[in-house]
Design an enzyme around this catalytic site. Structure first.
Site, mmCIF file in Angstrom:
data_model
loop_
_atom_site.group_PDB
_atom_site.id
_atom_site.type_symbol
_atom_site.label_atom_id
_atom_site.label_comp_id
_atom_site.label_asym_id
_atom_site.label_seq_id
_atom_site.Cartn_x
_atom_site.Cartn_y
_atom_site.Cartn_z
ATOM 1 C CG ASP A 36 3.653 3.598 25.508
ATOM 2 O OD1 ASP A 36 4.475 2.688 25.430
ATOM 3 O OD2 ASP A 36 3.027 3.957 26.665
ATOM 4 C CE LYS A 58 -3.067 -3.707 21.944
ATOM 5 N NZ LYS A 58 -3.554 -2.370 22.793
ATOM 6 C CG MET A 175 -7.662 1.940 29.414
ATOM 7 S SD MET A 175 -6.157 1.380 30.407
ATOM 8 C CE MET A 175 -5.975 2.694 31.867
HETATM 9 N N1 SAH Z 1 -1.271 8.154 30.260
HETATM 10 C C1 SAH Z 1 -2.505 8.310 29.350
HETATM 11 C C2 SAH Z 1 -3.667 7.463 29.624
HETATM 12 C C3 SAH Z 1 -3.068 5.838 29.383
HETATM 13 S S1 SAH Z 1 -4.603 4.512 29.534
HETATM 14 C C4 SAH Z 1 -2.933 9.877 29.990
HETATM 15 O O1 SAH Z 1 -2.462 10.465 30.680
HETATM 16 O O2 SAH Z 1 -3.936 10.288 28.866
HETATM 17 C C5 SAH Z 1 -4.952 4.756 27.958
HETATM 18 C C6 SAH Z 1 -6.515 5.199 27.985
HETATM 19 O O3 SAH Z 1 -6.402 6.649 27.806
HETATM 20 C C7 SAH Z 1 -7.096 4.843 26.781
HETATM 21 O O4 SAH Z 1 -7.734 3.620 26.952
HETATM 22 C C8 SAH Z 1 -8.376 5.979 26.742
HETATM 23 O O5 SAH Z 1 -9.404 5.786 27.860
HETATM 24 C C9 SAH Z 1 -7.447 7.121 27.211
HETATM 25 N N2 SAH Z 1 -6.932 7.996 26.143
HETATM 26 C C10 SAH Z 1 -5.649 8.213 25.771
HETATM 27 N N3 SAH Z 1 -5.630 8.976 24.612
HETATM 28 C C11 SAH Z 1 -6.689 9.243 24.269
HETATM 29 C C12 SAH Z 1 -7.393 10.214 23.599
HETATM 30 N N4 SAH Z 1 -6.637 10.958 22.545
HETATM 31 N N5 SAH Z 1 -8.906 10.148 23.703
HETATM 32 C C13 SAH Z 1 -9.576 9.742 24.313
HETATM 33 N N6 SAH Z 1 -8.909 8.904 25.407
HETATM 34 C C14 SAH Z 1 -7.640 8.630 25.424
#
Ligand code: SAH
Length: 257
Positions: A36, A58, A175
């Site tokens: 991903d 993407k 998000m």
């Molecule tokens: N499965 C992931 C979340 C996926 S949804 C998890 O458990 O973290 C994607 C969202 O996760 C992004 O839009 C953001 O809100 C958050 N996110 C993922 N990586 C991030 C990071 N390094 N720093 C801040 N927010 C993050």
């Protein structure tokens, strides 16, 4: 020959040192990896040089690889005897569509294993030195998405804010940056404008940026600082200490000016 299970692996929030040992082992054994967008390429250093790496976010070329294509590819590769690892940012079961993928793979008669990862919201707040559930300030925590798949089902932010205020819950919004105006308007109906907020972008990575402000200040502060996705917005009294520090620093600055 029995087929290998497909493994959904949480790659953590970004810092490759936050991978679990199970994740490292699964990555090292994989012959095909579907990766991903939010996965740090550094974790791929654990993969065998001969492993096939497919970027399905993407970066993979198109705007975002259709979920049906990802499902098909996983099924096809597993049936061909490959050891398939599906690498997802954070934890595969926190807003990661892990549930959809498991259901599909099981419906195809394949076995699936899941390896947890550290979710971004938890890691982001930890980088600030703040516990999500500091017992002086919070009885619990809510992980919530600001981007509902079906717009008709967006959460009732005002109701959530009331509950968070009454029950002393920290809100961790994933998000949420692009829909902030709507979210903020709802939250302000149930939470005081003085409630502390932290926004953390690229948590745990060298390019991490963060912002501490009050709920009232949030829209302007976010626009001013230009923080964008991927970011988490975290709201609650657990940041009282950080907000006080910021205010003291601002007072000192104003005093010197
Ligand atoms: N499965 C992931 C979340 C996926 S949804 C998890 O458990 O973290 C994607 C969202 O996760 C992004 O839009 C953001 O809100 C958050 N996110 C993922 N990586 C991030 C990071 N390094 N720093 C801040 N927010 C993050």
């Amino acid at each position: 020959m029995p087929l290998h299970p497909i493994t959904l692996v949480g790659a953590g929030p970004g810092d490759p040192e936050l991978l679990t040992l199970k994740a490292v082992r699964a990555i090292a054994q994989a012959t095909v990896l579907l990766v991903d967008d939010l996965v740090n390429d550094a974790v791929l250093a654990h993969a065998q040089p001969s492993a096939r790496i497919v970027h399905v976010g993407k970066r993979g070329g198109c705007r975002s690889t259709p979920q049906a294509f990802i499902h098909r590819l996983m099924v096809q590769e597993a049936r061909a005897g490959e050891r398939v690892v599906r690498l997802k940012g954070g934890d595969p079961f926190i807003f990661g569509r892990g549930g959809e993928e498991i259901a599909h793979l099981q419906a195809e008669g394949l076995t699936v294993a899941v390896v947890n990862g550290i979710t971004a919201g938890l890691a982001a707040v930890t980088t600030l030195g703040v516990p999500l559930t500091h017992r002086d300030h919070a009885h619990g925590v809510v992980f919530i998405t600001g981007h509902a798949q079906d717009p008709a089902q967006t959460p009732d932010w005002a109701q959530l804010a009331h509950t968070a205020h009454q029950c002393r819950l920290t809100l961790v919004i994933y998000m949420g940056v692009s829909g902030l105006a709507h979210i903020h308007a709802g939250l302000r109906q149930g939470l005081p404008g003085t409630t502390p907020v932290a926004v953390v972008q690229h948590a745990t990575l060298p390019e991490q940026r963060e912002l501490i402000c009050t709920l009232d200040e949030l829209p302007q502060a976010l626009a001013r600082e230009g923080l964008r996705s991927p970011a988490v917005i975290v709201i609650g009294d657990v940041f009282r200490g950080l907000l006080a520090l910021r205010d003291r620093a601002m007072d000192t600055h104003a005093g010197q000016a």
